[in-house]
Each structure stands twice: as structure tokens, then as C-alpha cells.
Motif scaffolding. Structure first.
Motif, mmCIF file in Angstrom:
data_model
loop_
_atom_site.group_PDB
_atom_site.id
_atom_site.type_symbol
_atom_site.label_atom_id
_atom_site.label_comp_id
_atom_site.label_asym_id
_atom_site.label_seq_id
_atom_site.Cartn_x
_atom_site.Cartn_y
_atom_site.Cartn_z
ATOM 1 N N ASP A 588 0.740 -1.273 0.022
ATOM 2 C CA ASP A 588 -0.009 -0.038 0.133
ATOM 3 C C ASP A 588 0.853 1.255 0.037
ATOM 4 N N ASN A 589 1.911 1.516 0.907
ATOM 5 C CA ASN A 589 2.820 2.548 1.084
ATOM 6 C C ASN A 589 3.463 2.619 -0.192
ATOM 7 N N ALA A 590 3.926 1.462 -0.859
ATOM 8 C CA ALA A 590 4.773 1.689 -2.201
ATOM 9 C C ALA A 590 3.767 2.562 -2.999
ATOM 10 N N ILE A 591 2.606 2.171 -3.175
ATOM 11 C CA ILE A 591 1.752 2.452 -4.232
ATOM 12 C C ILE A 591 1.282 4.016 -3.890
ATOM 13 N N LYS A 592 1.114 4.103 -2.503
ATOM 14 C CA LYS A 592 0.574 5.581 -1.964
ATOM 15 C C LYS A 592 1.818 6.395 -2.240
ATOM 16 N N TYR A 593 3.160 6.167 -1.905
ATOM 17 C CA TYR A 593 4.131 7.215 -2.276
ATOM 18 C C TYR A 593 5.127 6.943 -3.364
ATOM 19 N N THR A 594 4.338 6.558 -4.438
ATOM 20 C CA THR A 594 5.118 6.602 -5.702
ATOM 21 C C THR A 594 4.194 7.212 -6.823
ATOM 22 N N ALA A 616 10.042 -2.944 -3.221
ATOM 23 C CA ALA A 616 10.780 -1.701 -3.849
ATOM 24 C C ALA A 616 9.863 -0.770 -4.687
ATOM 25 N N ASP A 617 10.304 0.528 -4.425
ATOM 26 C CA ASP A 617 9.536 1.337 -5.424
ATOM 27 C C ASP A 617 10.360 2.322 -5.959
ATOM 28 N N THR A 618 9.903 3.107 -6.959
ATOM 29 C CA THR A 618 10.790 4.325 -7.319
ATOM 30 C C THR A 618 9.953 5.475 -7.036
ATOM 31 N N ILE A 620 8.825 8.674 -3.945
ATOM 32 C CA ILE A 620 9.329 9.826 -3.345
ATOM 33 C C ILE A 620 10.627 9.489 -2.383
ATOM 34 N N GLY A 621 10.759 8.282 -1.762
ATOM 35 C CA GLY A 621 11.881 8.036 -0.937
ATOM 36 C C GLY A 621 11.653 8.776 0.301
ATOM 37 N N ILE A 622 12.597 8.344 1.435
ATOM 38 C CA ILE A 622 12.452 8.879 2.727
ATOM 39 C C ILE A 622 14.019 9.371 3.126
ATOM 40 N N PHE A 634 2.124 6.315 15.002
ATOM 41 C CA PHE A 634 1.501 7.371 14.730
ATOM 42 C C PHE A 634 2.491 8.411 13.898
ATOM 43 N N TYR A 635 3.750 8.005 13.499
ATOM 44 C CA TYR A 635 4.445 9.086 12.939
ATOM 45 C C TYR A 635 4.188 9.121 11.329
ATOM 46 N N ARG A 636 4.231 10.265 10.934
ATOM 47 C CA ARG A 636 4.121 10.552 9.452
ATOM 48 C C ARG A 636 5.273 11.615 9.309
ATOM 49 N N VAL A 637 5.820 11.298 8.084
ATOM 50 C CA VAL A 637 6.754 12.328 7.701
ATOM 51 C C VAL A 637 5.904 13.703 7.414
ATOM 52 N N GLY A 638 6.637 14.920 7.636
ATOM 53 C CA GLY A 638 5.967 16.102 7.117
ATOM 54 C C GLY A 638 4.698 16.259 8.416
ATOM 55 N N LYS A 646 -2.866 10.617 2.578
ATOM 56 C CA LYS A 646 -3.710 10.468 3.690
ATOM 57 C C LYS A 646 -3.422 9.236 4.390
ATOM 58 N N GLY A 647 -3.418 9.103 5.601
ATOM 59 C CA GLY A 647 -2.936 7.866 6.123
ATOM 60 C C GLY A 647 -2.998 8.113 7.676
ATOM 61 N N SER A 648 -2.577 7.046 8.242
ATOM 62 C CA SER A 648 -2.871 7.010 9.917
ATOM 63 C C SER A 648 -1.410 7.294 10.723
ATOM 64 N N GLY A 649 -0.528 6.850 9.947
ATOM 65 C CA GLY A 649 0.971 6.623 10.637
ATOM 66 C C GLY A 649 0.876 5.348 11.484
ATOM 67 N N LEU A 650 0.181 4.283 11.193
ATOM 68 C CA LEU A 650 0.106 3.115 11.845
ATOM 69 C C LEU A 650 0.594 2.273 11.184
ATOM 70 N N GLY A 651 0.891 2.350 9.834
ATOM 71 C CA GLY A 651 1.124 1.121 8.936
ATOM 72 C C GLY A 651 2.516 0.622 9.182
ATOM 73 N N LEU A 652 3.399 1.416 9.352
ATOM 74 C CA LEU A 652 4.592 0.701 9.475
ATOM 75 C C LEU A 652 5.016 0.316 10.939
ATOM 76 N N ALA A 653 4.070 1.098 11.755
ATOM 77 C CA ALA A 653 4.310 0.467 13.411
ATOM 78 C C ALA A 653 3.628 -0.824 13.516
ATOM 79 N N GLY A 675 13.524 6.276 -4.443
ATOM 80 C CA GLY A 675 12.664 5.313 -4.125
ATOM 81 C C GLY A 675 12.963 4.666 -3.157
ATOM 82 N N SER A 676 12.238 3.584 -2.488
ATOM 83 C CA SER A 676 12.598 2.990 -1.250
ATOM 84 C C SER A 676 12.421 1.455 -1.437
ATOM 85 N N THR A 677 13.311 0.677 -0.506
ATOM 86 C CA THR A 677 13.110 -0.874 -0.711
ATOM 87 C C THR A 677 13.099 -1.234 0.999
HETATM 88 P P1 ADP Z 1 0.967 6.217 6.803
HETATM 89 O O1 ADP Z 1 1.362 6.002 5.565
HETATM 90 O O2 ADP Z 1 -0.386 6.025 7.209
HETATM 91 O O3 ADP Z 1 1.624 7.688 6.713
HETATM 92 P P2 ADP Z 1 3.189 4.542 7.611
HETATM 93 O O4 ADP Z 1 3.442 4.154 9.267
HETATM 94 O O5 ADP Z 1 2.577 3.307 6.852
HETATM 95 O O6 ADP Z 1 1.911 5.515 7.785
HETATM 96 O O7 ADP Z 1 4.333 5.367 7.302
HETATM 97 C C1 ADP Z 1 5.049 6.164 8.016
HETATM 98 C C2 ADP Z 1 5.428 7.281 6.994
HETATM 99 O O8 ADP Z 1 6.445 6.642 6.250
HETATM 100 C C3 ADP Z 1 4.680 7.769 5.944
HETATM 101 O O9 ADP Z 1 3.869 9.032 6.257
HETATM 102 C C4 ADP Z 1 5.586 8.306 4.682
HETATM 103 O O10 ADP Z 1 6.081 9.433 4.909
HETATM 104 C C5 ADP Z 1 6.734 7.106 4.874
HETATM 105 N N1 ADP Z 1 6.763 6.064 3.912
HETATM 106 C C6 ADP Z 1 6.257 4.869 4.353
HETATM 107 N N2 ADP Z 1 6.475 4.267 3.416
HETATM 108 C C7 ADP Z 1 7.078 4.795 2.382
HETATM 109 C C8 ADP Z 1 7.539 4.706 0.890
HETATM 110 N N3 ADP Z 1 7.352 3.328 0.411
HETATM 111 N N4 ADP Z 1 8.157 5.538 0.228
HETATM 112 C C9 ADP Z 1 8.225 6.888 0.760
HETATM 113 N N5 ADP Z 1 7.742 7.158 2.262
HETATM 114 C C10 ADP Z 1 7.201 6.140 2.888
#
Ligand code: ADP
Length: 686
Positions: A588-594, A616-618, A620-622, A634-638, A646-653, A675-677
Motif C-alpha cells: 500500500d505504502n509503495a503505491i501511495k508514495y510513488t 521496492a518502489d521508485t 518519493i523516498g525517505i 502514529f509517525y508520519r513524515v512532514g 492520507k494515512g494514519s501513521g500506523l502502517g509501518l508501526a 525510491g525505497s526498498t
Molecule cells: P502512513 O502511510 O499512514 O502515513 P506509515 O506508518 O505507513 O503511515 O508510514 C509512515 C511514514 O513513512 C509515511 O507517512 C511516509 O511518509 C513514510 N513512508 C512509508 N512508506 C514509504 C515509501 N514506500 N516511500 C516513501 N515514504 C514512505
């Protein structure tokens, strides 16, 4: 991390309120030590003289105390009637710690112990050795008065025996005695006590038979006689017999057999005291008698052995404040006269060196403790160290004798500069250590507190972010659903395609809602631990493929290209729902942030003992500074304002928690704009 104004205030408070005062305090204490050491050096000489006088005073005081106690004990003895050898007063006798024996004289005559006069009287050679007027007075016989008083006090058992020795045929006294002794031994062994007693009476009634015998033998005969009476349970007779022997002993003109007599009486008195039927008043009487008599014999023995020294001391007029001493290798005598006592009274005491010394050392030890590191030594006349220590090479400042009684030598030494130096460095190091410790504690404390507070604040802001983001996420699809549903309800849509389009939109929005709620539920499931997990061996490729199939359309629609590789039969031990949500969140994140056009690669492969799942995606990267934060709850970048996705910040947690519970490792390689892997390595199931 940006330092806010509030944080700055916090840091300032810490530095100004804790670190600065600690540093100032440490500096002041440090200065104080330096001053102290300087003063110690300067004041040493002044301290030396006060230390010296304190030691001298303590010795003097304790000695005087012993003298006072001796005086009190002597006065008690003076006040007693002559002849303390009676049935009372023993318990009132005052013994003094440090004094072994007390001897009383009045106008040169010995008054106590009163047995002694007769002993000295018989020492003819002694009066020649030290002829003086006082000696003559000393040897005056006091026996008559003594006998009278004793006779009144001691009840003598009258024993009447009329045995005649004529039934025996003896050639010489020697042979007679030997034969009688042999017979006594025989009867005694055969337990024929009456016969043995009769023979003993013969020896006792006819002193000429034992006249030549050694005094020790006489006492042995007495002992045997007494012993037989005890064995025959003739307790009253035994008591009478003991008293009669005592009376004979006192009536004798000379007392030479002190040690054998002492043994006999000690033994006899002790046995009498152990008689069970002895009345209480008699028991007390005998106890007093034993104590008084033994004490007198003990003292008499001392006087007898050191009579020369006693006589010298009596004649010695060089007393200081009424006190003079005489010391030999064996004995230390001390004479006390006016002003300690009245008139012509003179007391000579034998000092018990050990206890005397002990009393004084006890007093000195408390002084020495308050004068730590004072270099001094107290030695006895043989050079043995009594107190303090003898330094190897320190020069002597003062040296003089201490306590005439003990004949000690008191020496004070120059303080070794090296000692002072050592002391200083020792204290400095201690101070440095303490300072360092205090500073480190304060800095570490501040650091952790600061971190704790900022983390708390971050968590708070993350939670606020989450709430606003979640409520927004919930509200947007709900508004759309409501709007489309209302439009359809009003029946304004004539075209069937429009109805279908709106229904599809409603479905999409509903599944968006479902996804979000699913993410929250998943997260809370992880939060509550693995209790709800159903552990099973499952194929990770199948699980990942299921997720991919479900979300592929969304990616394709967005204009992304997918590359997949699902190696079959890669089994891991795990909970299906948890692993599904791990894969779903990463894809989901790969799709969301590419952004399109972009590539997404989903890969499940085998690597030795591991099953490796990577997405792996190509996109926006982190940024590297954010990489460790994104796994936090709950952490979200920016911030919410700048974020378009949109998101909850709970995915990667959730991903992190699932990986942890499955003992898997997560790694991330990412570059902003490139991109990110995300790679998760699971242990292969057996
Ligand atoms: P959400 O996606 O709901 O904001 P996540 O916990 O899944 O929360 O991700 C936390 C943060 O990590 C995201 O807000 C995003 O900024 C960054 N992130 C996660 N996956 C990717 C990715 N594949 N590429 C770039 N940034 C990512």
C-alpha cells in the motif's frame, strides 16, 4: 531536531539551576581543601603542644582517679576493727581496678593484713639487713590483741580423744611415723575411715611424732582428716575441725607454710560451702571467712616475698604530693601518705600493671582518635610500643617520661611533609572524582529528562496529528457516500450509467473506510500482543500474492508498473492475518508514495535459512533522518498541512510489531527522489 523556545528555556534552567551551582560548589570545596591543608601545615606546631598537654592531663587525671579509689578502699580498711579475719565485711571490701593488693600502716606499724606481723617478726635476718627505727616498729608483735579478737569470733570445736599410742611398738620416731602413715593409707584405701581417723589423731595429738615433718606434710594430714570427715558425712565435725586448724594456724608464732596452708583452707572452706544442709547464716559466715582469710594470705605472701622493697619504701621520704614509688622487675609499689590520708597513716599498694595500664590507655585512645595523624609514640621502659607509632625517619620534637607509675616514654615527631602531601593529593582526587561524578550525573539526568519530555511532546503531537488525520480520512469518504446516496435517493439520476457510476463511487469510498478501520483494528490487535494469534505453518508467497492481487488494480489505475516474483513453497511459522497486514501495509505504502510513471517490485524469495519478502518502489523516498522515526506509532513524515497523501501513521508501526512478534528483521534502503526498498527476513519453518 528544532529547539523550540520552551526547550531553550528548559536547557537554560538546567544549566543555570543545576550545572552552574554544582560547578561553583565543587570549585569552592576544592578551594576549601587547599586552604585546609595550608592551615593544617601552619597550625601543626600549635596543635602539638595542645595534644601533648591533653595526653599528660589524661594520664594525670586517670592516675589521680585510681589514687582516690585506693584512698577510699584504704579508709574502709582502716575503719574496720582490727583483725578482719572474721565472719563479716568480706562483701564490703572495695577492690580497685589497677591495684592488686593494699597494705596499711599506722605510725610505722603494719595494720593490714594482720597475719603479716608475725611473719615479719620471725625474719631475723631481715631486721639486720635494713636496721631502722621504723623497721623495729614494723616488727612489733601484735599477736596478743589479734588472738583475743579472733578467739571471740571463732568457735572452736572441742574434740576429746584419748587414744594412746602405746599399742604400737615403734623403734624410732621416723619409723613410727612411716608405719603410721602406711597404716593410714591402708585404712583409707580400704574405706576403714574410723581406724584411719584414730591413727591420724595420734599423729595430730602427739606433735613430736610429726615434729620433724615438713609443714606441707602436716597440712596433708589435716587435709586427709578433713576429707575423711566429709566422706563420713560428719559435716558438723568437719566444720569444727577446719576451724580448730585455723585457730592453731593463727596461734602459731611463725607462719612459714603459706602456700600449703592456703591450699588446705581454700579447699576446706570450699567443701564446707558446698554442704547442702549448711544453714544460710553459717554459709555467709564461712564465705566471708574464706574471702577475708584468702585475701590476707595472698597479701601476706606478697609482703613476705618483697619485704625489702616494702621496708625501703617505708623509709623513703622523697614523696611528691604524698606519693612515692618503688619498682623492681617483678613488682611496682606505690606509697600514699599525707595529704591523701590523715595523720601517720601510710598506704602501700601493689600495682596490677596490666589493668593499671589498660585504664590509662583507654583514656588516651579517645584523645588519640580526635587527633588523627598526630605522629607520636608511647613506649614502656623496655622500649615496647604502647600507643601511637614510631616513624622511620622523622625528627623528634619533644620527648619526656609519662606516668611515674608506668615509667612510659612519650615522644612527639615532626610531621612528615610527604604525609601532608599524600593526604592532600588523596583528598584532591576524591574531590575531583566527586565533582566529575556530580557533573556527569547532572548532565546525564538533564539529557534523559530532556529526551523524555521532547518524546512525550512528540507523542502528543503525533496523537493529535493522528486524530485530525483519521477524522479527516473518515469524514471525506463519508461525505462522498452521503452525497451520492442523497442524489440517488432524490431520483434525479435518469441515466442508468450515472446510477452505476455513483454506486461504484460509494463502494470505493466504503472500502477506503474499511481499509482505514482495518488498519486501526490491526494496530490495536498488535498492541494487545500475540495472545490472539493463531500460529501455523504457512506459505508466505501465497499470502503476499493474495495482497498483491487485491491492490494491483489501484496501482495500475494510478499508472504504475508492477514486477513480481513469488517463489513457491516458502514456509514460515506465523499468524496469517498479521502477515497479510504486514504485506498489505508495505505494498500500500509503495503505491501511495510513488507517483506515475513508476515501478513497484514485490518479491518473495529464499535465501539460505531465510524467507525474504521485499517491496521496492521508485517513489518519493525517505530522508535518512526520518528513516528510524517512520516505524514509530502514529509517525508520519512532514505535517498534516503539507502532506497530500492520507494515512494514519500506523502502517509501518504495525509492520514493525508483526516482524518483531515473528522474530523477523526489517531493513530499509531509501533515497529521497529515488525510491525505497523495505526488506523483511523471516526464519524458514522447519
Ligand atoms: P502512513 O502511510 O499512514 O502515513 P506509515 O506508518 O505507513 O503511515 O508510514 C509512515 C511514514 O513513512 C509515511 O507517512 C511516509 O511518509 C513514510 N513512508 C512509508 N512508506 C514509504 C515509501 N514506500 N516511500 C516513501 N515514504 C514512505
Amino acid at each position: 531536531m528544532r529547539v523550540s523556545r520552551r526547550n531553550l528555556l528548559f536547557v537554560l534552567l538546567f544549566v543555570g539551576g543545576i550545572i552552574l551551582p554544582t560547578a561553583i560548589l565543587s570549585f569552592l570545596s576544592f578551594r576549601n581543601i587547599q586552604n585546609e591543608v595550608y592551615l593544617a601545615q601552619k597550625n601543626f606546631n600549635e596543635s602539638v603542644s595542645s595534644f601533648q598537654s591533653e595526653i599528660e592531663d589524661a594520664v594525670e587525671k586517670e592516675q589521680n582517679k585510681i589514687f582516690q579509689e585506693t584512698k577510699a578502699a584504704s579508709l574502709f580498711l582502716y575503719e574496720q576493727p582490727q583483725g578482719l579475719l572474721d565472719f563479716s565485711h568480706a562483701t564490703e571490701f572495695k577492690s580497685v581496678d589497677g591495684i592488686e593488693a593494699i597494705f596499711l600502716f599506722n605510725e610505722g606499724k603494719l595494720i593490714y593484713p594482720d597475719l603479716s606481723s608475725r611473719i615479719l617478726f620471725k625474719q631475723a635476718h631481715f631486721s639486720k639487713a635494713v636496721p631502722s627505727i621504723q623497721d623495729k616498729i614494723l616488727f612489733q608483735e601484735e599477736l596478743q590483741g589479734f588472738k583475743d579478737s579472733t578467739a571471740q569470733k571463732i568457735y572452736l570445736g572441742k574434740r576429746s580423744r584419748s587414744l594412746r599410742p602405746t599399742s604400737f611398738f615403734f623403734e624410732t620416731k621416723d619409723e613410727q611415723t612411716q608405719n603410721i602413715l602406711g597404716l593410714i593409707r591402708f585404712y583409707y584405701n580400704a574405706k576403714k575411715y574410723d581406724e584411719a581417723l584414730e591413727l591420724l589423731s595420734i599423729l595430730e595429738q602427739f606433735p613430736h611424732l610429726q615434729g620433724y615433718l615438713h609443714a606441707d606434710l602436716t597440712r596433708s594430714i589435716n587435709m586427709l582428716h578433713f576429707e575423711i570427715l566429709v566422706r563420713q558425712h560428719k559435716h558438723q565435725e568437719a566444720q569444727d575441725y577446719c576451724l580448730s586448724i585455723l585457730s592453731q594456724f593463727l596461734e602459731k608464732q611463725d607462719i612459714e607454710d603459706i602456700s600449703s596452708s592456703r591450699f588446705f583452707f581454700e579447699n576446706a572452706f570450699t567443701q564446707i560451702l558446698s554442704f547442702e544442709n549448711l544453714p544460710q547464716d553459717k554459709r555467709e559466715n564461712f564465705w566471708n571467712l574464706r574471702e577475708n582469710f584468702n585475701r590476707q594470705l595472698r597479701y601476706t605472701d606478697i609482703l613476705h616475698r618483697h619485704r625489702n622493697l616494702f621496708s625501703e619504701l617505708l623509709n623513703d621520704d622523697n614523696s611528691k604530693n604524698g606519693i612515692s614509688y618503688k619498682n623492681s622487675d617483678e613488682i611496682s609499689l606505690l606509697k600514699m601518705s599525707f595529704p591523701f590520708l590523715s595523720g601517720d597513716q601510710v598506704v602501700i599498694v601493689k600495682i596490677d600493671k596490666d589493668t593499671f595500664q589498660h585504664r590509662i590507655i583507654n583514656k588516651l585512645s579517645t584523645i588519640v582518635q580526635t587527633w588523627k595523624n598526630m605522629p607520636f609514640s608511647i613506649t614502656d621502659k623496655n622500649g615496647n610500643l604502647i600507643l601511637g607509632s614510631i616513624p622511620e625517619s622523622a625528627p623528634i620534637i619533644a620527648q619526656h617520661s609519662l606516668s611515674e607509675v608506668m615509667q612510659w616514654e612519650f615522644v612527639l615527631y615532626e610531621k612528615d611533609m610527604q604525609d601532608i602531601h599524600k593526604e592532600t593529593t588523596h583528598r584532591m582526587f576524591l574531590m575531583y572524582g566527586l565533582m566529575l561524578f556530580a557533573l556527569i550525573t547532572v548532565i546525564l539526568g538533564s539529557f534523559f529528562m530532556f529526551r523524555f519530555i521532547t518524546q512525550e511532546r512528540k507523542l502528543l503531537s503525533m496523537k493529535t496529528n493522528f486524530l485530525s488525520s483519521v477524522s479527516h480520512e473518515l469524514k471525506t469518504p463519508l461525505t462522498s457516500i452521503k452525497m451520492f446516496a442523497e442524489m440517488m435517493a432524490r431520483g434525479r439520476l435518469q441515466k442508468a450509467e450515472k446510477v452505476q457510476e455513483y454506486s461504484t463511487l460509494i463502494g470505493k469510498e466504503a472500502s477506503r473506510l474499511e481499509n482505514l478501520i482495518g488498519a486501526i483494528l490491526n494496530y490495536t490487535r498488535m498492541e494487545h500482543g500475540t495472545g490472539a494469534f493463531k500460529w501455523e505453518k504457512l506459505d508466505l508467497s501465497i499470502c503476499a500474492k493474495k495482497v498483491f492481487d487485491a491492490v494491483e488494480d489501484i496501482g495500475v489505475e494510478k499508472g504504475l508498473t508492477f514486477y513480481t516474483h513469488f517463489e513457491p513453497n516458502l514456509f514460515v511459522m506465523g499468524d496469517y492475518t498479521a502477515l497479510y497486514s504486514l504485506a498489505q501495509n508495505l505494498i500500500d505504502n509503495a503505491i501511495k508514495y510513488t507517483n506515475a510513471p513508476g515501478d513497484i517490485t514485490v518479491d518473495v524469495r529464499s535465501e539460505e535459512d531465510w524467507v525474504v519478502f521485499s517491496v521496492a518502489d521508485t517513489g518519493i523516498g525517505i530522508a535518512s533522518s526520518e528513516q528510524k522515526n517512520i516505524f514509530n506509532d502514529f509517525y508520519r513524515v512532514g505535517d498534516e498541512m503539507t502532506r497530500s497523501t492520507k494515512g494514519s501513521g500506523l502502517g509501518l508501526a504495525t509492520v514493525k510489531r508483526v516482524a518483531e512478534t515473528h522474530k523477523a528483521t526489517i531493513s530499509l534502503v531509501s533515497k529521497p527522489g529515488k525510491g525505497s526498498t523495505f526488506t523483511v527476513k523471516f526464519k524458514k519453518a522447519e
